[in-house]
Enzyme design. Structure first.
Site, short mmCIF file in Angstrom:
data_model
loop_
_atom_site.label_atom_id
_atom_site.label_comp_id
_atom_site.label_asym_id
_atom_site.label_seq_id
_atom_site.Cartn_x
_atom_site.Cartn_y
_atom_site.Cartn_z
N ARG A 31 13.78 -11.04 27.87
CA ARG A 31 12.90 -10.26 26.98
C ARG A 31 12.52 -9.00 27.74
O ARG A 31 11.81 -9.07 28.75
CB ARG A 31 11.66 -11.07 26.62
CG ARG A 31 10.59 -10.24 25.95
CD ARG A 31 9.47 -11.07 25.36
NE ARG A 31 9.89 -11.75 24.16
CZ ARG A 31 9.06 -12.36 23.31
NH1 ARG A 31 7.75 -12.34 23.54
NH2 ARG A 31 9.52 -12.97 22.23
N HIS B 63 15.29 -8.67 17.71
CA HIS B 63 14.81 -10.02 18.02
C HIS B 63 15.69 -11.02 17.26
O HIS B 63 15.27 -11.68 16.32
CB HIS B 63 13.34 -10.13 17.59
CG HIS B 63 12.59 -11.28 18.20
ND1 HIS B 63 13.15 -12.13 19.12
CD2 HIS B 63 11.31 -11.70 18.03
CE1 HIS B 63 12.24 -13.02 19.48
NE2 HIS B 63 11.12 -12.80 18.83
N GLN C 118 14.67 -14.75 16.64
CA GLN C 118 13.65 -14.86 15.60
C GLN C 118 14.29 -14.83 14.21
O GLN C 118 13.98 -15.66 13.36
CB GLN C 118 12.64 -13.70 15.75
CG GLN C 118 11.55 -13.73 14.71
CD GLN C 118 10.60 -14.89 14.91
OE1 GLN C 118 10.04 -15.06 15.99
NE2 GLN C 118 10.40 -15.70 13.89
N ASP D 222 4.95 -8.73 10.01
CA ASP D 222 4.82 -8.80 11.48
C ASP D 222 3.68 -7.87 11.87
O ASP D 222 3.22 -7.05 11.06
CB ASP D 222 6.15 -8.37 12.13
CG ASP D 222 6.11 -8.40 13.66
OD1 ASP D 222 5.24 -9.10 14.22
OD2 ASP D 222 6.95 -7.72 14.29
N CYS E 16 6.51 -13.94 11.99
CA CYS E 16 7.11 -14.37 13.26
C CYS E 16 6.07 -14.85 14.26
O CYS E 16 6.40 -15.58 15.18
CB CYS E 16 7.94 -13.23 13.85
SG CYS E 16 6.98 -11.74 14.15
N ARG F 282 12.23 -21.94 15.87
CA ARG F 282 12.68 -21.23 17.07
C ARG F 282 13.28 -22.23 18.05
O ARG F 282 14.31 -22.00 18.66
CB ARG F 282 11.50 -20.49 17.74
CG ARG F 282 10.86 -19.40 16.88
CD ARG F 282 11.78 -18.21 16.70
NE ARG F 282 12.29 -17.71 17.96
CZ ARG F 282 11.61 -16.92 18.79
NH1 ARG F 282 10.40 -16.51 18.48
NH2 ARG F 282 12.15 -16.52 19.93
N1 CP Z 1 7.67 -14.71 17.66
C1 CP Z 1 7.78 -14.63 18.99
O1 CP Z 1 8.80 -14.20 19.55
O2 CP Z 1 6.71 -15.11 19.65
P1 CP Z 1 6.43 -14.92 21.21
O3 CP Z 1 6.23 -13.45 21.45
O4 CP Z 1 5.17 -15.71 21.46
O5 CP Z 1 7.58 -15.44 22.00
N1 NVA Z 2 7.23 -6.88 16.81
C1 NVA Z 2 6.54 -7.79 17.69
C2 NVA Z 2 7.17 -9.12 17.64
C3 NVA Z 2 6.47 -10.19 18.45
C4 NVA Z 2 7.19 -11.49 18.44
C5 NVA Z 2 6.57 -7.23 19.09
O1 NVA Z 2 7.61 -6.69 19.51
O2 NVA Z 2 5.56 -7.32 19.78
#
Ligand code: CP
Ligand code: NVA
Length: 309
Positions: free
Chosen positions: A103, A130, A133, A223, A263, A291
């Site tokens: 990430r 993502h 997701q 989101d 999400c 997930r």
């Molecule tokens: N939805 C999601 O990716 O959650 P986290 O940021 O907690 O991993």
């Molecule tokens: N769009 C959000 C998603 C979190 C899972 C972010 O990037 O923070």
């Protein structure tokens, strides 16, 4: 053979359906008893430059369920790209581990890890996308409605990483995606055009009218308005997204049978009201649980047979 899971575009619709079928079967088997230790002694390195609850825990739990082990590495732990070049991190981890999850802020960082790692690399969210997701999202839609073909997803909010991956997943799987976003936060024209090239003009629509987007929708999705890394823009964003909240009034414009997806994490009384969230909490948390189920199947596929090709 597919080595990495970095961009959904690299996969055909058939390959994504095969992964979804396999995830559904594995999920069913998991409810009946422990899964076989097929990843016995295998190690997954997980690099996180941003916070995470779902992604971290689902990958770590998934490795445990399959008899393997996961190592959580923060940016400060390893200094990705600062203490040493990304390509060196990829080459070291690739000699010690069986798979990498990353990430990162920059999408290019995950791309570079994948280019240099001899073992599979999975995108666990970047500023661009993502994909894990999106696959859990469509898995949830399929569980609820029994099919994906022709289903309509209305995304209300920021044209961000989550929206982009969901749009591509929908196009690959024969679904229709509509995004309602305020000016300045829309999916860019080049991206929308590239999605339309996957399955035709109707597979990806944009509007600035949330009520128009949710009319006829099977799933209403939102989101956060403030993604990780955008915290300093919060005050401006909250102002700019006025009118783009998923609330009772907006849901009145959607079909009665529409589900609501998020999400997570969810910011009540910003992108979604507490009332709508709680009314749809069962689906939203099933989506979060998926997930785990999708990613467990994904790592099993990538680490054992190259994605089931
Ligand atoms: N939805 C999601 O990716 O959650 P986290 O940021 O907690 O991993
Ligand atoms: N769009 C959000 C998603 C979190 C899972 C972010 O990037 O923070």
């Amino acid at each position: 053979m597919i080595k990495d899971f970095v961009n959904l575009r690299d996969f055909s619709g058939e390959q994504l359906v095969a992964l979804l079928d396999r995830a559904a079967a594995d999920k069913q088997r998991f409810t009946e008893g422990p899964l076989p230790d097929d990843l016995d002694r295998q190690v997954l390195a997980m690099i996180f430059e941003k916070p995470s609850l779902r992604t971290r825990v689902s990958f770590e739990a998934a490795m445990t369920h399959l008899g393997g082990h996961a190592i959580y590495l923060t940016r400060d732990d390893i200094g990705l790209g600062s203490r040493e070049p990304i390509r060196d991190v990829a080459r070291v981890l690739g000699r010690m581990c069986d798979g990498l999850v990353a990430r990162t802020f920059s999408h290019e960082s995950v791309e570079e890890l994948a280019r240099h790692s001899p073992v599979p690399v999975i995108n666990a969210l970047t500023d661009l996308s993502h994909p894990c997701q999106a696959m859990a999202d469509v898995m949830t839609v399929r569980e609820h409605f029994g099919s994906l073909q022709g289903r309509k997803v209305a995304y209300v909010g920021d044209g961000n990483n989550v929206a982009r991956s969901l749009a591509v997943a929908c196009a690959k799987l024969g679904m229709c995606f509509t995004a309602a976003s305020p000016a300045g936060y829309r999916l860019d024209d080049e991206f929308v055009e590239s999605v339309r090239e996957i399955a035709g003009p109707a597979c990806c629509l944009t509007t600035d009218d949330p009520a128009e987007a949710v009319a006829g929708a099977d799933a209403v999705y939102t989101d956060t308005w403030v993604s990780m890394g955008q915290e300093e823009e919060k005050a401006r964003r909250v102002r700019d997204f006025d009118g783009f909240q998923v609330n009772k009034l907006l849901m009145a414009a959607a079909p009665d049978q529409a589900i609501v997806l998020h999400c997570l994490p969810a910011y009540r009384d910003c992108e979604i009201t507490d009332g709508v969230f709680e009314a749809h909490a069962e689906t939203i948390f099933a989506q979060a649980e998926n997930r785990l189920h999708f990613q467990r199947t994904l790592i099993h596929a990538l680490l054992t047979d190259g994605g089931g090709e």
